[in-house]
Structure formats: structure tokens, C-alpha cells
Write a protein that holds these residues in place. Structure first.
Motif: not given
Ligand code: ATP
Length: 231
Positions: A109-114, A131-138, A178-184
Motif C-alpha cells: 500500500e503506497i501513500s504519496l506525500i504531495v 494513479l488515483l486508483e493505485l495509491v492514496s495521497f497525503v 484515500t486522499v487525506t489532508y495533514l494540518g502540518n
């Protein structure tokens, strides 16, 4: 197995990159963040990108002290073989293929940080729908860039495939990605600014790691050619 993949030009790698990677790792419980310098970045108009071998070495110096950070040369090796631009979708397929050969059916399971600036332009990425079907995005926030919702970024027919999931405070699609957002922490640092400062002889202290600064000085990076020491 779950990994976070962080692609970029990293020319040079700075505290903006490193801090956000650390925050993603901690918040989402990744054991590893794999930094992946792109060989020929399709999104960079700049002709003079530092040779990837040098960026790879600089990145290795930067992550050495963090046991959770690793550097991947996968895009570099592929470009050496195929010569073309490096696209994230191909890299992801290659990583997944190599993993299933090694570990059988157990999926990777790959999550891409962008950064928000990159995610807002996702429709310019090669095969972004696959790509949106293959990996999650953070998606991480970046000063000066709006953090846009899926419906503002994707074409309607693709945005419709996602729904809001309050348990992850983000979006999910039928493929389970998934596409999630981080309060970084917001750090207004860019590689462009660092290169500009170095080129006029100004200090870049506290924008990047001392190890990286030493490396830049030793290699004579980012200084105008006329001022570069003779080889
Ligand atoms: P340049 O100024 O040369 O365009 P950059 O500083 O944007 O470089 P990249 O290596 O292109 O760095 O960035 C890799 C990824 O890191 C991108 O997804 C980008 O959005 C994200 N990123 C870079 N710097 C920051 C920052 N300060 N805050 C949040 N995200 C960042």
C-alpha cells in the motif's frame, strides 16, 4: 505493507521537506518514508537541474540521521535504462511489481506525500486517473497555496468516484484509495529561494541541514558559473 513515498526534485532538500515528512510519518504511523528524487522532473521548466546523482547524494546526507527515512534511486535507474521522463505512475507500478514478485500476494500500500501546490495540479500528471486508483495521497499544506478540495481539483466524472469519509477526515474511492489532508507546520521554504540566495552569496543558514549546506559548499552548487572554483 504500507509505505509513504515522497517524490520531488530536492534541488536542494530543505527543512520544509524534512519536517513535513516527519509529521506525516508520525501522524499516519508509517515506519518508512521513501524519498524519491525524480530523474528528469517533467514539471520543472528550469533547464539546469542539478544532476540526479548529486541530488541523490545530498538527500542521503540529509536523511542519514533519521532511521525512518530512506532514499530510493528507482527513478534514476529507470531513466538510465529508458532515457525518457520519469512519471510517478510508472514508478508506482514498478514498486508494486517488484514487491509482489518478492512477497507474493501480500500487497504493497503506497501513500504519496504531495504539497498542496503539486496536488492542485494533479490533472497535469501523466495518467493521474490510474494513479488515483493505485495509491492514496497525503496532501500537505504549503504557505501561499490553497488546499483545494477534490471537486476543485479533479474533473467532475473523477471527483464523483470519491466520497467524504469523516473517520479519516478525507476522501475515499471505490478502489479503497484515500486522499487525506495533514494540518502540518507551515514552513515557507523553497528550493528556488535557497538557490537564489546562494547565487547572490547570501546566507541560507537555518533553511536546511548543516550536512546539506556543507555538501552544497563542497560541490560548489548554485553559484554562478563565473564564480565557480576551477576544477
Ligand atoms: P522548487 O522551488 O525548485 O520548485 P520545492 O521547494 O518546491 O522546489 P520540490 O523538490 O519540488 O521542492 O518539492 C517536492 C514536494 O515537496 C512537492 O510536493 C512540494 O509541494 C513539497 N514541498 C516542498 N517544499 C514544501 C514546503 N515548504 N511546504 C510544504 N510542501 C513542500
Amino acid at each position: 505493507m504500507k509505505i509513504a513515498l515522497f517524490g520531488g526534485t530536492f534541488d536542494p532538500v530543505h527543512y520544509g521537506h524534512l519536517r513535513l515528512a516527519e509529521e506525516v510519518r508520525e501522524a499516519l504511523g508509517f515506519s518508512t518514508v521513501l524519498f524519491m528524487p525524480s530523474a528528469t522532473p517533467p514539471h520543472k521548466a528550469r533547464e539546469e537541474v542539478t544532476p540526479v546523482g548529486v541530488r541523490l547524494e545530498m538527500l542521503s546526507a540529509a536523511v542519514e540521521s533519521n532511521p525512518h527515512f530512506e532514499v530510493s534511486d528507482i527513478e534514476v535507474v529507470r531513466q538510465g535504462k529508458e532515457g525518457a521522463y520519469s512519471y510517478t505512475v510508472d514508478t508506482v507500478k514498478e514498486l508494486m511489481g517488484a514487491h509482489s514478485k518478492r512477497d507474493g500476494a501480500q500487497g504493497l500500500e503506497i501513500s504519496l506525500i504531495v504539497g498542496a501546490d503539486s496536488f492542485n495540479e494533479i490533472t497535469t500528471w501523466c495518467d493521474y486517473d490510474t494513479l488515483l486508483e493505485l495509491v492514496s495521497f497525503v496532501v500537505v499544506a504549503r504557505p501561499g497555496y490553497a488546499v483545494k478540495k477534490i471537486a476543485e481539483v479533479l474533473p467532475v466524472e473523477l471527483a464523483r468516484k470519491f466520497w467524504y469519509d469523516s473517520s479519516i477526515e478525507g476522501y475515499r474511492n471505490e478502489a479503497g484509495r484515500t486522499v487525506t489532508y495533514l494540518g502540518n507546520t507551515l514552513l515557507d521554504i523553497s528550493s528556488t529561494r535557497i538557490r537564489e540566495l546562494i547565487s547572490v552569496g547570501a546566507s541560507v543558514e537555518y533553511l536546511l541541514q548543516p550536512e546539506v549546506l556543507k555538501f552544497i559548499e563542497a560541490e560548489g552548487l548554485y553559484i554562478p558559473v563565473a564564480d565557480a572554483p576551477a576544477q
